[in-house]
Design a protein around this motif. Structure first.
Motif, PDB file in Angstrom:
ATOM      1  N   ARG A  68     -33.313   5.134  -9.041  1.00 35.38           N
ATOM      2  CA  ARG A  68     -34.559   4.408  -9.272  1.00 35.38           C
ATOM      3  C   ARG A  68     -35.301   4.993 -10.473  1.00 35.38           C
ATOM      4  NH1 ARG A  68     -35.810   3.618  -3.749  1.00 35.38           N
ATOM      5  NH2 ARG A  68     -36.196   5.825  -3.791  1.00 35.38           N
ATOM      6  N   THR A  69     -35.370   6.307 -10.550  1.00 36.26           N
ATOM      7  CA  THR A  69     -36.044   6.977 -11.672  1.00 36.26           C
ATOM      8  C   THR A  69     -35.338   6.654 -12.983  1.00 36.26           C
ATOM      9  OG1 THR A  69     -36.725   8.786 -10.223  1.00 36.26           O
ATOM     10  CG2 THR A  69     -36.748   9.220 -12.581  1.00 36.26           C
ATOM     11  N   LEU A  70     -34.013   6.696 -12.964  1.00 35.62           N
ATOM     12  CA  LEU A  70     -33.254   6.388 -14.179  1.00 35.62           C
ATOM     13  C   LEU A  70     -33.415   4.927 -14.592  1.00 35.62           C
ATOM     14  CD1 LEU A  70     -29.992   8.423 -13.520  1.00 35.62           C
ATOM     15  CD2 LEU A  70     -31.769   8.897 -15.236  1.00 35.62           C
ATOM     16  N   LYS A  71     -33.498   4.024 -13.646  1.00 40.85           N
ATOM     17  CA  LYS A  71     -33.731   2.609 -13.975  1.00 40.85           C
ATOM     18  C   LYS A  71     -35.096   2.442 -14.622  1.00 40.85           C
ATOM     19  CE  LYS A  71     -30.747   0.218 -10.681  1.00 40.85           C
ATOM     20  NZ  LYS A  71     -30.678  -0.656  -9.507  1.00 40.85           N
ATOM     21  N   ASP A  72     -36.103   3.122 -14.047  1.00 41.39           N
ATOM     22  CA  ASP A  72     -37.443   3.041 -14.642  1.00 41.39           C
ATOM     23  C   ASP A  72     -37.442   3.611 -16.053  1.00 41.39           C
ATOM     24  OD1 ASP A  72     -38.383   1.916 -12.310  1.00 41.39           O
ATOM     25  OD2 ASP A  72     -39.277   3.776 -11.544  1.00 41.39           O
ATOM     26  N   LEU A  73     -36.770   4.730 -16.229  1.00 41.84           N
ATOM     27  CA  LEU A  73     -36.683   5.348 -17.551  1.00 41.84           C
ATOM     28  C   LEU A  73     -35.945   4.436 -18.530  1.00 41.84           C
ATOM     29  CD1 LEU A  73     -37.228   7.866 -19.267  1.00 41.84           C
ATOM     30  CD2 LEU A  73     -35.073   8.797 -18.421  1.00 41.84           C
ATOM     31  N   ASN A  74     -34.879   3.821 -18.056  1.00 43.48           N
ATOM     32  CA  ASN A  74     -34.117   2.889 -18.896  1.00 43.48           C
ATOM     33  C   ASN A  74     -34.994   1.707 -19.318  1.00 43.48           C
ATOM     34  OD1 ASN A  74     -31.902   1.769 -20.221  1.00 43.48           O
ATOM     35  ND2 ASN A  74     -31.206   0.701 -18.385  1.00 43.48           N
ATOM     36  N   LEU A  75     -35.758   1.178 -18.391  1.00 43.24           N
ATOM     37  CA  LEU A  75     -36.659   0.068 -18.703  1.00 43.24           C
ATOM     38  C   LEU A  75     -37.693   0.487 -19.747  1.00 43.24           C
ATOM     39  CD1 LEU A  75     -37.452  -2.842 -18.005  1.00 43.24           C
ATOM     40  CD2 LEU A  75     -38.887  -1.913 -16.193  1.00 43.24           C
ATOM     41  N   SER A  76     -38.230   1.689 -19.585  1.00 49.45           N
ATOM     42  CA  SER A  76     -39.215   2.194 -20.539  1.00 49.45           C
ATOM     43  C   SER A  76     -38.590   2.364 -21.927  1.00 49.45           C
ATOM     44  CB  SER A  76     -39.757   3.531 -20.028  1.00 49.45           C
ATOM     45  OG  SER A  76     -40.589   4.122 -20.971  1.00 49.45           O
ATOM     46  N   LEU A  77     -37.390   2.914 -21.974  1.00 49.21           N
ATOM     47  CA  LEU A  77     -36.708   3.088 -23.260  1.00 49.21           C
ATOM     48  C   LEU A  77     -36.365   1.743 -23.901  1.00 49.21           C
ATOM     49  CD1 LEU A  77     -34.338   6.087 -22.434  1.00 49.21           C
ATOM     50  CD2 LEU A  77     -36.363   6.102 -23.915  1.00 49.21           C
ATOM     51  N   THR A  78     -36.008   0.773 -23.104  1.00 49.50           N
ATOM     52  CA  THR A  78     -35.717  -0.563 -23.631  1.00 49.50           C
ATOM     53  C   THR A  78     -36.962  -1.163 -24.260  1.00 49.50           C
ATOM     54  OG1 THR A  78     -34.030  -0.870 -21.925  1.00 49.50           O
ATOM     55  CG2 THR A  78     -34.840  -2.855 -23.002  1.00 49.50           C
ATOM     56  N   ARG A  79     -38.105  -0.989 -23.615  1.00 49.97           N
ATOM     57  CA  ARG A  79     -39.369  -1.494 -24.182  1.00 49.97           C
ATOM     58  C   ARG A  79     -39.687  -0.798 -25.501  1.00 49.97           C
ATOM     59  NH1 ARG A  79     -42.527  -0.966 -18.664  1.00 49.97           N
ATOM     60  NH2 ARG A  79     -41.752  -2.815 -17.611  1.00 49.97           N
ATOM     61  N   GLU A  80     -39.534   0.527 -25.501  1.00 52.15           N
ATOM     62  CA  GLU A  80     -39.808   1.281 -26.726  1.00 52.15           C
ATOM     63  C   GLU A  80     -38.867   0.848 -27.850  1.00 52.15           C
ATOM     64  OE1 GLU A  80     -39.925   5.536 -26.311  1.00 52.15           O
ATOM     65  OE2 GLU A  80     -41.182   5.405 -24.512  1.00 52.15           O
ATOM     66  N   ASN A  81     -37.624   0.609 -27.498  1.00 50.66           N
ATOM     67  CA  ASN A  81     -36.635   0.163 -28.486  1.00 50.66           C
ATOM     68  C   ASN A  81     -37.035  -1.178 -29.086  1.00 50.66           C
ATOM     69  OD1 ASN A  81     -34.307   0.109 -29.997  1.00 50.66           O
ATOM     70  ND2 ASN A  81     -32.935  -0.241 -28.271  1.00 50.66           N
ATOM     71  N   LYS A  82     -37.488  -2.107 -28.246  1.00 51.28           N
ATOM     72  CA  LYS A  82     -37.930  -3.417 -28.734  1.00 51.28           C
ATOM     73  C   LYS A  82     -39.139  -3.263 -29.649  1.00 51.28           C
ATOM     74  CE  LYS A  82     -36.236  -6.313 -24.994  1.00 51.28           C
ATOM     75  NZ  LYS A  82     -36.576  -7.176 -23.864  1.00 51.28           N
ATOM     76  N   GLU A  83     -40.065  -2.398 -29.252  1.00 50.05           N
ATOM     77  CA  GLU A  83     -41.259  -2.173 -30.074  1.00 50.05           C
ATOM     78  C   GLU A  83     -40.861  -1.597 -31.434  1.00 50.05           C
ATOM     79  OE1 GLU A  83     -44.270   0.183 -28.128  1.00 50.05           O
ATOM     80  OE2 GLU A  83     -44.232  -1.105 -26.352  1.00 50.05           O
TER      81      GLU A  83
END
Length: 175
Positions: A139-154
C-alpha cells in the motif's frame, strides 16, 4: 499358625484377583463405550454434522484415556477445531488438542501426524503477521508510485512550458 497364614494369603490373593478381573471388565466396558462414541463421531463427520461430531469427540477426550481411541479423537478434534478464518484463539484450541495428543500418546500413529500439523499451525500467526506487513508495504509503495507519477507528469508539463518559452525567446531575439 502356618495353615492360618496360608488361608489368609490365599484369601487376599483371591480378593485381589477379583479386583483385577473387575478392573479389567470396567476397562473393557469403557473401551467399548468410547469405541461406540468414536464411531458415532465418525458417522457425524461423514454426514457433515461437525457440531455433533465435536460433541462426541469432546466427551471421549474428557473421559479416562483409552489408547487407540482417545488419541484418534484428539487428532480429529484438533482438525475440526482449525478455524476457517484462522482466528488466533480458535487456532490455539486446535493446537492444544494436538499437543495433548503428542504428550499423552507419543507412540500413537496419530501423534506423528499431529507433530507436523502442530508445527504448521503454530507458524500461521507469524505468517499472517508477515502477510499483513507486506500488504502495508505494498500500500505504501502504491501511494509512493502514485505520488511519483504525479510529479513526473508535472515535470513533463514544466519541460513543455520551458520548451515553449525557449522557442518564444528565440523568435523574439531574432530580428
Amino acid at each position: 499358625m502356618n495353615a492360618r497364614n496360608f488361608i489368609i494369603i490365599m484369601l487376599a490373593a483371591h480378593l485381589s484377583g477379583c479386583a483385577m478381573i473387575q478392573k479389567s471388565m470396567e476397562g473393557h466396558q469403557l473401551r467399548s463405550a468410547q469405541q461406540e462414541k468414536l464411531g458415532q463421531a465418525l458417522r457425524q463427520i461423514d454426514r457433515g454434522n461437525t457440531e455433533r461430531a465435536v460433541a462426541h469427540l469432546k466427551s471421549i477426550v474428557a473421559a479416562p484415556g483409552v489408547a487407540g481411541i482417545t488419541d484418534e479423537a484428539l487428532f480429529r478434534l484438533g482438525l475440526l477445531s482449525v478455524p476457517s478464518d484462522l482466528d488466533r484463539e480458535e487456532l490455539s484450541n486446535a493446537i492444544s488438542y494436538l499437543e495433548r495428543l503428542q504428550k499423552e500418546y507419543p507412540v500413537s500413529i496419530w501423534a506423528t501426524q499431529a507433530s507436523s500439523l502442530t508445527y504448521f499451525l503454530s507458524g500461521i500467526p507469524r505468517r499472517i503477521q508477515t502477510t499483513n506487513e507486506l500488504r502495508r508495504q505494498i500500500r505504501t509503495l502504491k501511494d509512493l508510485n502514485l505520488s511519483l507519477t504525479r510529479e513526473n507528469k508535472e515535470m513533463k508539463l514544466n519541460i513543455e512550458k520551458l520548451k515553449t518559452l525557449d522557442l518564444e525567446l528565440e523568435r523574439k531575439s531574432k530580428p
